[in-house]
Design a protein around this motif. Structure first.
Motif, mmCIF file in Angstrom:
data_model
loop_
_atom_site.group_PDB
_atom_site.id
_atom_site.type_symbol
_atom_site.label_atom_id
_atom_site.label_comp_id
_atom_site.label_asym_id
_atom_site.label_seq_id
_atom_site.Cartn_x
_atom_site.Cartn_y
_atom_site.Cartn_z
ATOM 1 N N VAL A 74 49.164 32.443 28.576
ATOM 2 C CA VAL A 74 49.522 33.481 29.542
ATOM 3 C C VAL A 74 48.350 33.662 30.503
ATOM 4 C CG1 VAL A 74 50.125 35.912 29.869
ATOM 5 C CG2 VAL A 74 50.982 34.673 27.866
ATOM 6 N N PRO A 75 48.509 33.322 31.794
ATOM 7 C CA PRO A 75 47.409 33.506 32.747
ATOM 8 C C PRO A 75 47.106 34.983 32.973
ATOM 9 C CG PRO A 75 49.400 32.770 33.873
ATOM 10 C CD PRO A 75 49.697 32.725 32.411
ATOM 11 N N LEU A 76 45.828 35.308 33.023
ATOM 12 C CA LEU A 76 45.415 36.698 33.136
ATOM 13 C C LEU A 76 45.408 37.167 34.584
ATOM 14 C CD1 LEU A 76 42.550 36.883 30.508
ATOM 15 C CD2 LEU A 76 45.016 37.107 30.208
ATOM 16 N N ARG A 77 45.544 38.476 34.750
ATOM 17 C CA ARG A 77 45.567 39.081 36.073
ATOM 18 C C ARG A 77 44.156 39.204 36.645
ATOM 19 N NH1 ARG A 77 50.239 40.900 33.849
ATOM 20 N NH2 ARG A 77 51.947 41.327 35.319
ATOM 21 N N THR A 78 44.083 39.120 37.971
ATOM 22 C CA THR A 78 42.813 39.251 38.679
ATOM 23 C C THR A 78 42.801 40.541 39.490
ATOM 24 O OG1 THR A 78 43.561 38.182 40.702
ATOM 25 C CG2 THR A 78 42.815 36.724 38.912
ATOM 26 N N LEU A 79 41.654 40.822 40.098
ATOM 27 C CA LEU A 79 41.574 42.003 40.961
ATOM 28 C C LEU A 79 42.510 41.888 42.158
ATOM 29 C CD1 LEU A 79 37.768 42.893 40.983
ATOM 30 C CD2 LEU A 79 39.615 43.881 39.602
ATOM 31 N N GLU A 80 42.824 40.660 42.565
ATOM 32 C CA GLU A 80 43.801 40.494 43.642
ATOM 33 C C GLU A 80 45.163 41.022 43.197
ATOM 34 O OE1 GLU A 80 45.586 36.636 45.822
ATOM 35 O OE2 GLU A 80 43.428 36.967 46.183
ATOM 36 N N ASP A 81 45.517 40.799 41.935
ATOM 37 C CA ASP A 81 46.755 41.363 41.400
ATOM 38 C C ASP A 81 46.681 42.883 41.360
ATOM 39 O OD1 ASP A 81 48.275 38.938 40.645
ATOM 40 O OD2 ASP A 81 46.600 38.597 39.283
ATOM 41 N N ALA A 82 45.524 43.415 40.966
ATOM 42 C CA ALA A 82 45.375 44.872 40.932
ATOM 43 C C ALA A 82 45.540 45.471 42.320
ATOM 44 C CB ALA A 82 44.013 45.247 40.345
ATOM 45 N N ARG A 83 44.974 44.819 43.325
ATOM 46 C CA ARG A 83 45.115 45.334 44.696
ATOM 47 C C ARG A 83 46.568 45.258 45.171
ATOM 48 N NH1 ARG A 83 40.263 42.370 45.161
ATOM 49 N NH2 ARG A 83 41.261 40.657 46.278
ATOM 50 N N ALA A 84 47.325 44.319 44.628
ATOM 51 C CA ALA A 84 48.747 44.178 44.989
ATOM 52 C C ALA A 84 49.651 45.053 44.122
ATOM 53 C CB ALA A 84 49.157 42.713 44.853
ATOM 54 N N LYS A 85 49.065 45.967 43.370
ATOM 55 C CA LYS A 85 49.798 46.878 42.482
ATOM 56 C C LYS A 85 50.552 46.111 41.397
ATOM 57 C CE LYS A 85 50.323 50.546 45.923
ATOM 58 N NZ LYS A 85 51.250 51.491 46.600
ATOM 59 N N ASP A 86 49.915 45.045 40.910
ATOM 60 C CA ASP A 86 50.502 44.245 39.840
ATOM 61 C C ASP A 86 49.503 44.078 38.702
ATOM 62 O OD1 ASP A 86 52.429 42.755 38.532
ATOM 63 O OD2 ASP A 86 51.827 40.864 39.463
ATOM 64 N N GLY A 87 48.698 45.093 38.483
ATOM 65 C CA GLY A 87 47.714 45.064 37.417
ATOM 66 C C GLY A 87 46.792 46.259 37.536
#
Length: 320
Positions: A171-184
């Protein structure tokens, strides 16, 4: 109370908070004695009632092994459902050693859930550069890495049990880019801790973070989130940091609970005690609270050790 989010796929959500045990209600040493948090559970005094029919089950962290319970072995126990300290005959601090890495590679509940056709997701997001240095799979990004670790820093970086458990399940982990996109979510929930280190983390309220958490969980059978600042405050014997971490986590948990889909099972657990006794820098021998919110479940009342948390997730999702 806000309206509950409707979900087609949510089954089990696990909020992990590092280093919170059940201690004495002594304000001189226990930050939880200053608050009526959902995690304010005490050995020697009544604890506040949990909302929504919630249950609190104290569970063992020692596995009968001498010494202080530690993060690497007990987080491995949670994420494999196996009594890791008893299997190794010792508690392992910090990050998993070779034996624990082998156990996670073979028995990770994420790996077994995925093999059974279940979807698992890690809601916590980390810097892409950090995940790359750890050598764990991550989601692709379009922005450049946040920093370039030095060779010495890279040697010090080691993956936690959770990262290895999800890596074992591919399972690939989420990055800060995902957090900024409201997906983490950042591990600190609000992003303030990450931003203090110069990282491009989004700013969130605990309530906004709860909305994002359930949005992330919508497409998964099992969703995991980890938060470690309470443990850091315990090691530092820092009341101010402890109050900040625990206050934010409690606000987040209450918001997550307020919008829990009716069919979702929500558990909150820790790996060992620490922040409940700031008279010492070390971990405690105290049991830890497992909070449960959801449909009636006889499995919860039978919890005995932190390893039973992982086993219960597997049972709920009907995976052997």
């Amino acid at each position: 109370m806000r309206s509950r989010i409707q979900s087609r796929a949510v089954r089990v959500a696990l909020l992990f908070i590092d280093g919170v045990g059940i201690g004495r209600k002594d304000p001189a040493i226990n930050p939880l004695a200053h608050r009526e948090h959902l995690l304010s559970r005490f050995q020697d005094a009544p604890s506040p009632a949990l909302p929504d029919g919630g249950l609190c089950i104290p569970v063992d962290t020692t596995f009968g092994v001498s010494g202080r319970p530690q993060s690497a072995s007990n987080q491995t126990a949670i994420l494999t459902g196996e009594p890791a300290p008893a299997l190794l005959g010792q508690h392992v601090l910090g990050y998993p050693n070779a034996a624990l890495r082998a156990l996670l590679a073979e028995r990770s509940i994420v790996k077994r859930l995925r093999a059974a056709g279940r979807e698992a997701t890690f809601a916590t997001a980390y810097p892409a550069a950090y995940l790359d240095a750890l050598g764990v799979p991550r989601r692709p990004t379009t922005s450049p890495p946040e920093f370039t670790p030095s060779p010495e820093a890279r040697r010090r970086m080691k993956p936690s049990a959770a990262k290895l458990a999800f890596a074992a399940g591919d399972v690939p982990l989420r990055t800060l880019e995902d957090a900024r996109a409201k997906d983490g979510l950042t591990p600190d929930i609000t992003g303030a801790h990450a931003r203090a280190f110069g990282l491009p983390a989004p700013e969130r309220t605990p309530e906004e973070a709860a909305d994002i958490f359930w949005r992330v969980a919508m497409g998964a059978d099992f969703t995991y989130f980890e938060h470690y600042l309470a443990d850091e405050a315990g090691h530092a014997q820092d009341f101010t940091a402890a109050h900040t971490a625990l206050d934010i986590f409690d606000a987040f948990l209450r918001a997550v609970l307020a919008t829990r889909p009716a069919d979702a099972r929500l558990m909150v657990c820790s790996d060992h005690g620490n922040v409940e006794d700031l008279s010492t820098r070390g971990h405690t021998l105290h049991p830890v609270p497992v909070l449960y919110f959801g449909p009636p479940s006889p499995e919860v009342e039978a919890l005995s050790t932190v390893a039973d948390v992982g086993r219960t997730v597997m049972r709920w999702l009907e995976v052997e």
